[in-house]
Design a protein around this motif. Structure first.
Motif, PDB file in Angstrom:
ATOM      1  N   THR A  63     -14.379  10.626   6.882  1.00  0.00           N
ATOM      2  CA  THR A  63     -14.058  11.569   7.774  1.00  0.00           C
ATOM      3  C   THR A  63     -13.947  11.119   9.389  1.00  0.00           C
ATOM      4  N   CYS A  64     -14.030   9.769   9.459  1.00  0.00           N
ATOM      5  CA  CYS A  64     -14.074   8.954  10.679  1.00  0.00           C
ATOM      6  C   CYS A  64     -13.070   8.634  11.226  1.00  0.00           C
ATOM      7  N   PRO A  65     -12.217   9.071  12.086  1.00  0.00           N
ATOM      8  CA  PRO A  65     -10.935   8.822  12.576  1.00  0.00           C
ATOM      9  C   PRO A  65     -10.796   7.129  13.185  1.00  0.00           C
ATOM     10  N   GLU A  71      -8.523   1.011   9.056  1.00  0.00           N
ATOM     11  CA  GLU A  71      -8.024   0.597   7.937  1.00  0.00           C
ATOM     12  C   GLU A  71      -6.433   0.274   8.219  1.00  0.00           C
ATOM     13  N   VAL A  72      -5.637   0.957   8.766  1.00  0.00           N
ATOM     14  CA  VAL A  72      -4.272   0.953   9.300  1.00  0.00           C
ATOM     15  C   VAL A  72      -4.074  -0.499   9.990  1.00  0.00           C
ATOM     16  N   GLU A  73      -5.109  -0.712  10.867  1.00  0.00           N
ATOM     17  CA  GLU A  73      -4.577  -1.969  11.769  1.00  0.00           C
ATOM     18  C   GLU A  73      -4.954  -3.309  11.177  1.00  0.00           C
ATOM     19  N   SER A  74      -5.986  -3.488  10.307  1.00  0.00           N
ATOM     20  CA  SER A  74      -6.468  -4.277   9.770  1.00  0.00           C
ATOM     21  C   SER A  74      -6.046  -4.903   8.175  1.00  0.00           C
ATOM     22  N   GLU A  75      -5.787  -3.811   7.579  1.00  0.00           N
ATOM     23  CA  GLU A  75      -5.545  -3.935   5.913  1.00  0.00           C
ATOM     24  C   GLU A  75      -4.484  -5.367   5.935  1.00  0.00           C
ATOM     25  N   GLY A  76      -3.232  -5.080   6.222  1.00  0.00           N
ATOM     26  CA  GLY A  76      -2.477  -6.228   6.050  1.00  0.00           C
ATOM     27  C   GLY A  76      -3.004  -7.480   6.573  1.00  0.00           C
ATOM     28  N   GLN A  77      -3.623  -7.759   7.710  1.00  0.00           N
ATOM     29  CA  GLN A  77      -3.980  -9.019   8.304  1.00  0.00           C
ATOM     30  C   GLN A  77      -5.130  -9.374   7.342  1.00  0.00           C
ATOM     31  N   LEU A  78      -6.033  -8.641   7.112  1.00  0.00           N
ATOM     32  CA  LEU A  78      -7.234  -9.025   6.330  1.00  0.00           C
ATOM     33  C   LEU A  78      -6.770  -9.504   4.904  1.00  0.00           C
ATOM     34  N   LYS A  79      -5.924  -8.922   4.343  1.00  0.00           N
ATOM     35  CA  LYS A  79      -5.459  -9.217   2.778  1.00  0.00           C
ATOM     36  C   LYS A  79      -4.681 -10.643   2.949  1.00  0.00           C
ATOM     37  N   LEU A  80      -3.627 -10.631   3.841  1.00  0.00           N
ATOM     38  CA  LEU A  80      -2.932 -12.005   3.926  1.00  0.00           C
ATOM     39  C   LEU A  80      -3.548 -13.278   4.353  1.00  0.00           C
ATOM     40  N   GLY A  81      -4.274 -12.901   5.636  1.00  0.00           N
ATOM     41  CA  GLY A  81      -5.120 -13.976   6.378  1.00  0.00           C
ATOM     42  C   GLY A  81      -6.382 -14.471   5.725  1.00  0.00           C
ATOM     43  N   MET A  82      -7.115 -13.457   5.004  1.00  0.00           N
ATOM     44  CA  MET A  82      -8.533 -13.791   4.703  1.00  0.00           C
ATOM     45  C   MET A  82      -8.668 -13.715   3.184  1.00  0.00           C
ATOM     46  N   ARG A 115      -8.946   0.394  -9.368  1.00  0.00           N
ATOM     47  CA  ARG A 115      -8.136   1.130  -8.536  1.00  0.00           C
ATOM     48  C   ARG A 115      -8.861   1.634  -7.283  1.00  0.00           C
ATOM     49  N   PHE A 116      -9.962   1.142  -6.926  1.00  0.00           N
ATOM     50  CA  PHE A 116     -10.808   1.780  -5.957  1.00  0.00           C
ATOM     51  C   PHE A 116     -10.066   1.432  -4.474  1.00  0.00           C
ATOM     52  N   PHE A 117      -9.744   0.054  -4.146  1.00  0.00           N
ATOM     53  CA  PHE A 117      -9.166  -0.166  -3.056  1.00  0.00           C
ATOM     54  C   PHE A 117      -7.832   0.482  -2.764  1.00  0.00           C
ATOM     55  N   GLN A 118      -7.140   0.717  -3.834  1.00  0.00           N
ATOM     56  CA  GLN A 118      -5.814   1.346  -3.828  1.00  0.00           C
ATOM     57  C   GLN A 118      -6.123   2.852  -3.278  1.00  0.00           C
ATOM     58  N   THR A 119      -7.076   3.613  -3.960  1.00  0.00           N
ATOM     59  CA  THR A 119      -7.399   4.891  -3.731  1.00  0.00           C
ATOM     60  C   THR A 119      -8.082   5.150  -2.289  1.00  0.00           C
ATOM     61  N   HIS A 120      -9.085   4.140  -1.913  1.00  0.00           N
ATOM     62  CA  HIS A 120      -9.743   3.950  -0.725  1.00  0.00           C
ATOM     63  C   HIS A 120      -8.708   4.116   0.497  1.00  0.00           C
ATOM     64  N   THR A 121      -7.751   3.171   0.346  1.00  0.00           N
ATOM     65  CA  THR A 121      -6.783   2.801   1.207  1.00  0.00           C
ATOM     66  C   THR A 121      -5.760   4.099   1.524  1.00  0.00           C
ATOM     67  N   ALA A 126      -3.906   8.415   4.665  1.00  0.00           N
ATOM     68  CA  ALA A 126      -3.578   9.652   4.747  1.00  0.00           C
ATOM     69  C   ALA A 126      -4.556  10.634   5.523  1.00  0.00           C
ATOM     70  N   GLN A 127      -5.520  10.175   6.115  1.00  0.00           N
ATOM     71  CA  GLN A 127      -6.618  10.941   6.734  1.00  0.00           C
ATOM     72  C   GLN A 127      -6.005  11.944   7.861  1.00  0.00           C
ATOM     73  N   PRO A 128      -4.925  11.507   8.805  1.00  0.00           N
ATOM     74  CA  PRO A 128      -4.464  12.476   9.609  1.00  0.00           C
ATOM     75  C   PRO A 128      -3.864  13.845   8.878  1.00  0.00           C
ATOM     76  N   GLN A 129      -3.373  13.705   7.671  1.00  0.00           N
ATOM     77  CA  GLN A 129      -2.757  14.721   7.035  1.00  0.00           C
ATOM     78  C   GLN A 129      -3.598  15.621   6.388  1.00  0.00           C
TER      79      GLN A 129
END
Length: 234
Positions: A63-65, A71-82, A115-121, A126-129
């Protein structure tokens, strides 16, 4: 989050200690660690090579905006780069701060480990929705969320926030979700872990981060975390 809030979270449920560990799962011969999911003996979820030279720990609340934005800003860069090339692994630790947060954490921690990370992400992105009822709830709704038997409270939250529909779209039916939402021992554990993060590690809010066991001061977003990761993964 402060000592008072952490103690309040802990007081909502009794402590239960869970043990056990799952092995990383990834296709044979693959070096893409973004599909490797494991669970530590403490129950924390890890994405990537668990023996990677760098371990990034995220303390996050559903519930933390700011956690959603991270998550939105970092996910792709963390996965691809690290994570992908095996330079580092990401460990998620839930930092529960309210009944809705606990309810989502019960759901994400109930699905199979792979499936944790898929569900977590999905929940984070979708938090704003889905988070609207937290600000627009009626007094009657808030009463249902905080009084009565544990499972009755979490199921009321799941209904009001449309988590049943959210998870049905991801292959989890209502009876299965109801069993997850009735897992009071898991809620006990999440509350204790939140309290430990405050009392033992000095975490004061979300998102917060540790690298290789060291809590990063003044680091609560991707802009401040990114250069610290880059400095350690060159």
């Amino acid at each position: 989050m402060n000592r008072k809030l952490a103690t309040a979270a802990l007081a909502t449920v009794a402590l239960l200690t869970l043990t056990g560990q799952t092995k990383p799962t990834r296709p044979a011969g693959s070096t893409n660690w973004t599909v490797a999911a494991s669970v530590t003996p403490e129950g924390y979820h890890v994405l990537g090579n668990p023996k990677a030279p760098l371990r990034l720990v995220q303390f996050v609340s559903y519930t933390c905006p700011h956690c959603s934005a991270f998550e939105v800003e970092s996910e792709g860069q963390l996965k691809l780069g690290m994570v992908g090339p095996g330079k580092g692994a990401v460990e998620v630790r839930n930092f529960v701060r309210d009944p809705v947060d606990v309810t989502v954490a019960l759901i994400t921690n109930c699905v199979p480990a792979n499936r944790f990370f898929q569900t977590h992400t999905a929940f984070m992105r979708a938090q704003p929705q889905w988070i609207g009822p937290l600000a627009n709830s009626t007094a009657a709704q808030r009463q249902r969320w905080t009084t009565g038997p544990f499972a009755t409270r979490t199921r009321a939250i799941a209904s009001d926030f449309k988590f049943y529909q959210f998870m049905a779209a991801r292959g989890v039916d209502r009876p299965t979700l109801d069993r997850c939402l009735a897992n009071e021992p898991l809620a006990n554990k999440l509350a204790q872990q939140t309290n430990d993060a405050v009392e033992k590690l000095g975490v004061t809010g979300t998102p917060s981060f540790m690298i290789d066991g060291v809590l990063l001061a003044g680091t609560h977003n991707w802009d401040t975390l990114r250069p610290q990761i880059l400095a350690r993964t060159k």
